[in-house]
Design an enzyme around this catalytic site. Structure first.
Site, short mmCIF file in Angstrom:
data_model
loop_
_atom_site.label_atom_id
_atom_site.label_comp_id
_atom_site.label_asym_id
_atom_site.label_seq_id
_atom_site.Cartn_x
_atom_site.Cartn_y
_atom_site.Cartn_z
N LYS A 13 0.84 -1.21 0.00
CA LYS A 13 0.00 0.00 0.00
C LYS A 13 0.88 1.26 0.00
CE LYS A 13 -2.12 -1.12 3.90
NZ LYS A 13 -1.42 -2.39 4.22
N ARG A 88 -10.15 0.98 7.85
CA ARG A 88 -9.65 -0.35 8.20
C ARG A 88 -10.72 -1.21 8.83
NH1 ARG A 88 -3.92 0.46 8.46
NH2 ARG A 88 -2.85 -1.47 8.96
N ARG A 127 11.97 -6.24 5.77
CA ARG A 127 11.90 -4.85 6.25
C ARG A 127 12.36 -4.76 7.71
NH1 ARG A 127 6.41 -1.60 5.74
NH2 ARG A 127 5.84 -2.97 7.46
N ARG A 133 11.25 -1.80 11.85
CA ARG A 133 9.94 -1.30 12.31
C ARG A 133 9.46 -2.20 13.44
NH1 ARG A 133 4.84 0.06 8.29
NH2 ARG A 133 3.51 -1.12 9.73
N ARG A 144 -1.20 -8.98 13.10
CA ARG A 144 -1.71 -7.98 12.14
C ARG A 144 -2.48 -8.67 11.02
NH1 ARG A 144 3.83 -5.38 10.94
NH2 ARG A 144 2.79 -4.25 9.25
P1 AP5 Z 1 4.68 -1.57 2.05
O1 AP5 Z 1 4.51 -0.80 0.81
O2 AP5 Z 1 5.17 -0.86 3.26
O3 AP5 Z 1 3.35 -2.37 2.39
P2 AP5 Z 1 2.09 -1.89 3.20
O4 AP5 Z 1 0.92 -2.55 2.59
O5 AP5 Z 1 2.08 -0.40 3.31
O6 AP5 Z 1 2.43 -2.59 4.60
P3 AP5 Z 1 2.42 -2.01 6.06
O7 AP5 Z 1 3.26 -2.95 6.87
O8 AP5 Z 1 2.76 -0.56 6.11
O9 AP5 Z 1 0.90 -2.20 6.37
P4 AP5 Z 1 0.08 -2.12 7.63
O10 AP5 Z 1 -1.26 -1.96 7.10
O11 AP5 Z 1 0.31 -3.26 8.54
O12 AP5 Z 1 0.72 -0.87 8.44
P5 AP5 Z 1 0.25 0.64 8.68
O13 AP5 Z 1 1.45 1.45 8.74
O14 AP5 Z 1 -0.85 1.02 7.76
O15 AP5 Z 1 5.65 -2.80 1.72
C1 AP5 Z 1 6.12 -3.63 2.75
C2 AP5 Z 1 7.58 -4.02 2.44
O16 AP5 Z 1 7.62 -4.77 1.25
C3 AP5 Z 1 8.50 -2.81 2.22
O17 AP5 Z 1 9.75 -3.09 2.72
C4 AP5 Z 1 8.54 -2.68 0.68
O18 AP5 Z 1 9.73 -2.12 0.24
C5 AP5 Z 1 8.39 -4.11 0.25
N1 AP5 Z 1 7.64 -4.26 -1.02
C6 AP5 Z 1 6.51 -3.58 -1.37
N2 AP5 Z 1 6.09 -3.99 -2.59
C7 AP5 Z 1 6.96 -4.96 -2.99
C8 AP5 Z 1 7.05 -5.78 -4.15
N3 AP5 Z 1 6.16 -5.67 -5.15
N4 AP5 Z 1 8.06 -6.67 -4.24
C9 AP5 Z 1 8.97 -6.78 -3.22
N5 AP5 Z 1 8.95 -6.03 -2.10
C10 AP5 Z 1 7.94 -5.12 -1.97
O19 AP5 Z 1 -0.39 0.51 10.14
C11 AP5 Z 1 0.44 0.22 11.24
C12 AP5 Z 1 -0.41 0.16 12.51
O20 AP5 Z 1 -1.01 1.43 12.75
C13 AP5 Z 1 -1.59 -0.83 12.49
O21 AP5 Z 1 -1.20 -2.14 12.84
C14 AP5 Z 1 -2.51 -0.20 13.53
O22 AP5 Z 1 -2.07 -0.48 14.83
C15 AP5 Z 1 -2.32 1.29 13.29
N6 AP5 Z 1 -3.29 1.83 12.32
C16 AP5 Z 1 -3.02 2.41 11.11
N7 AP5 Z 1 -4.15 2.81 10.51
C17 AP5 Z 1 -5.16 2.48 11.35
C18 AP5 Z 1 -6.57 2.63 11.27
N8 AP5 Z 1 -7.17 3.18 10.19
N9 AP5 Z 1 -7.32 2.17 12.31
C19 AP5 Z 1 -6.74 1.62 13.40
N10 AP5 Z 1 -5.41 1.45 13.53
C20 AP5 Z 1 -4.62 1.88 12.52
MG MG Z 2 2.30 0.96 4.86
#
Ligand code: AP5
Ligand code: MG
Length: 196
Positions: A13, A88, A127, A133, A144
């Site tokens: 994402k 979410r 990562r 992280r 998660r």
């Molecule tokens: P990346 O692009 O970072 O993937 P992502 O889908 O953004 O994954 P996240 O880990 O950020 O998702 P998440 O939803 O768990 O975390 P968020 O920060 O939103 O890619 C991941 C890795 O893979 C990177 O190293 C990248 O380089 C690599 N990669 C990407 N594409 C690739 C490809 N095609 N090939 C190879 N490698 C690739 O949320 C974190 C926390 O915040 C949640 O757990 C929750 O506690 C809280 N939170 C956030 N939003 C809310 C909400 N709306 N409500 C409640 N709690 C929330």
């Molecule tokens: Mg992300």
């Protein structure tokens, strides 16, 4: 144009959002990044959020809805923007619908990025090694993913029913995935700046 990315942790994402904001000249609203910035600054909100994030739990909806409402109010009325990590839950999606209704805006596309579980874990373990992280430990990643399945994946059907869902294969290189997103945007007849 308003675009939403939905998908499990590690599906890309954030990676695809960074590409798409350049393509659409859009603002990137990542709730995960916003929360990590609050933690970095040491705010009360950040301290509270951290207790949930470190365990792989969702931060309470009320905090998240207020956070997004504040950011949306700050945006120029005609700004293109994309949401990464929000909504979410169905509750958050309904709150977003209300906010957008009040702003006279509508969602153009919801991109659901689909990636194999083994590949998600591989990306997040990598990562963890590279960036450290705190929520990328194997146990927290499992939590998660469970939370995604239970609380976030119902959004797929929610947006399918509204005919907004575009399923994108998240496997392959980031460039290959982005090419699919670009194709989905253009085959829909929307140019980057054509709809609000
Ligand atoms: P990346 O692009 O970072 O993937 P992502 O889908 O953004 O994954 P996240 O880990 O950020 O998702 P998440 O939803 O768990 O975390 P968020 O920060 O939103 O890619 C991941 C890795 O893979 C990177 O190293 C990248 O380089 C690599 N990669 C990407 N594409 C690739 C490809 N095609 N090939 C190879 N490698 C690739 O949320 C974190 C926390 O915040 C949640 O757990 C929750 O506690 C809280 N939170 C956030 N939003 C809310 C909400 N709306 N409500 C409640 N709690 C929330
Ligand atoms: Mg992300």
């Amino acid at each position: 144009m308003l675009v939403i990315f939905v998908g499990p942790p590690g599906t890309g994402k954030g990676t695809q959002s960074k590409r798409l904001i350049r393509y659409l000249d859009a603002v990137h609203l990542s709730t995960g990044d916003m929360l990590r910035a609050e933690i970095e600054k040491g705010t009360e909100l950040g301290k509270k959020a951290r207790t949930f994030m470190d365990q792989g739990q969702l931060v309470p909806c009320e905090i998240m809805v207020n956070m997004i409402a504040t950011r949306l109010q700050e945006l120029p009325v005609d700004a293109n923007f994309l949401l990464d990590g929000f909504p979410r839950t169905i509750h958050q999606a309904e709150e977003l619908d209300t906010m957008l209704g009040e702003m006279d805006r509508c969602i153009a596309h919801v991109f659901a990025l689909e990636t194999d579980r083994d590949e998600l874990r591989r990306r997040l373990i990598e990562r963890a090694r590279e960036e450290g992280r705190p929520d990328d430990t194997p146990e927290t990643v499992s939590r998660r993913l469970e939370i995604y399945d239970a609380q976030t994946s119902p959004l797929i059907e929610y947006y399918q029913k509204l005919s907004l869902l575009r399923v994108i294969d998240g496997m392959g290189t980031p460039d290959e995935v982005f090419a699919r997103i670009e194709r989905a945007l253009t085959t829909d007849g929307n140019s980057p700046s054509s709809s609000k």
